[in-house]
Design a protein around this motif. Sequence first.
Motif, PDB file in Angstrom:
ATOM      1  N   GLU A  53       0.835  -1.214   0.000  1.00 23.16           N
ATOM      2  CA  GLU A  53       0.000   0.000   0.000  1.00 23.16           C
ATOM      3  C   GLU A  53       0.865   1.258   0.000  1.00 23.16           C
ATOM      4  OE1 GLU A  53      -2.471  -0.434   3.390  1.00 23.16           O
ATOM      5  OE2 GLU A  53      -3.842  -1.893   2.435  1.00 23.16           O
ATOM      6  N   GLU A  54       1.970   1.224   0.727  1.00 24.69           N
ATOM      7  CA  GLU A  54       2.877   2.372   0.730  1.00 24.69           C
ATOM      8  C   GLU A  54       3.481   2.584  -0.655  1.00 24.69           C
ATOM      9  OE1 GLU A  54       6.857   3.933   3.159  1.00 24.69           O
ATOM     10  OE2 GLU A  54       5.884   2.017   3.664  1.00 24.69           O
ATOM     11  N   HIS A  58       3.090   5.829  -3.146  1.00 23.50           N
ATOM     12  CA  HIS A  58       4.190   6.560  -3.789  1.00 23.50           C
ATOM     13  C   HIS A  58       3.987   6.616  -5.298  1.00 23.50           C
ATOM     14  CE1 HIS A  58       6.299   7.096  -0.126  1.00 23.50           C
ATOM     15  NE2 HIS A  58       6.672   5.829   0.036  1.00 23.50           N
ATOM     16  N   CYS A  95      10.404   0.576  -1.741  1.00 21.27           N
ATOM     17  CA  CYS A  95       9.273  -0.278  -1.363  1.00 21.27           C
ATOM     18  C   CYS A  95       9.236  -1.543  -2.211  1.00 21.27           C
ATOM     19  CB  CYS A  95       7.957   0.491  -1.503  1.00 21.27           C
ATOM     20  SG  CYS A  95       7.726   1.798  -0.276  1.00 21.27           S
TER      21      CYS A  95
END
Length: 464
Positions: A53-54, A58, A95
């Motif tokens: 999700e992060e 981004h 990520c």
Amino acid sequence: MKLTLTGKLGLFTVATISVVIAYSLCANLYMRSLQERVHTIVDESVPLVVVIEEMDAHKTAVRTELKNYLLENEPGRLPALEDKIRALTLAHNECEIEIGKAIENLTHDHPKAEMRKIWAEGMTTIMPDFDRQATEALAAHKSYLELHALRIAKTEQHEEHGMRLFGLLADMQSQSQNPGSVISTVTSLERVHLNMTHADEEYVTKGQMATSQERLELKNRFVEHSEEFSRWLKVLQDSGDDVRDDTLVSEISAANTEFVSSAMGEGQLFSLYEKELATYAKTLDHITNADALGRLDSRMAEELTVLASNHLSDMHRRTTRLMKWTCAAFAVVSAGVILGCWAVMNIISRRIVKPILALSDAAKAMAKGELDRKVDVSANDEIGNLCTTFNEMAEDLRTTTTSIKNLDREITERQKAEEALDDLNRKLESANRELRRTCRDAPRRAVAGTAGRTIDRQETCGAE
């Protein structure tokens, strides 16, 4: 070594308790293993979902900043936006790396292979293409702004040339010594010049809204008007020397050349505007491609999230189902143990109660005098020993009873003999008394008898 009934009961109780405890321990260990497995999957899946999700956040931010970069027309603000885009892209790539590590750290194969495949596709295809498209979009937009600024400058220069030409034509028109033919030619030049001005203004004004064919038509119209202007300028130049100002005509010709060149020449208005539009279209293409790749990356992130969430949900469902099956199995086993205990206790109780009932019946029969009654000995345990002891007791009682009966019979016979002897003694005493009385009364009876017989004979004789 044979077990007694108490030993059997104790052994059965210990075995039953051991089975229940063992099954409870196994079920407890199994439930703990399931819970640990679920906790492991949660510990692995939740951070993975958070990183995904992060990463998607981004990527969305990068796409938004790219669109903002495209809308930015101030070159001085571009470096700050570029730095922000690069920072977001770097965070996104970090990520991606964390997602790869998290996938490799998964302890369960499913859906590890599928997640690794999706992640590898994103790392080898989507991300490099996205970075390339984003970089090219930044460079293209920067080139577009440079061309836009240059084109604005060329447009202003072109307008200055047009205004100068228009002023020269106005000066030519204002000279009173010119005959009517010159005035008419100058009027035509002004008209054609306005048409040229309208054509290039429409060309620039429509810009991106116009198709390439429409822009080509506007450009051709400008060329046609410029050729027409050249023809009318030739007419003006061919008029007599006494009816025109050669210096002013030369200035008009030079101004027209500058005006047309500023629009038609290489690196001038039309060519710069075409390059500007082409660069803008290229920028849009890169932005569109980057946005499409970003959406594809978002779908990839969504697929990874769905896989992780589905795996977690699947494990939760499987764990819940296994827990239900375990509870059901525990209930079945417990019911089986209870039924088994009931059956065994029933059998044991029968083995205990039946001999006891037989003993009770035998005791009642003995109480009624049936001393020959025996109890069957079918077990080699406490009950069997009790039955054996009862039979021995019955045998001893029967023997004792027989002896008592014989003694009673002997006593009875003695009593009868004594009674007979007493009766005989009584008879002998009576006979003895009678004999003594008889002996004592015999002489008297003899005299009396003789006298009686004498009297009887006398009576008889007297009668005769």
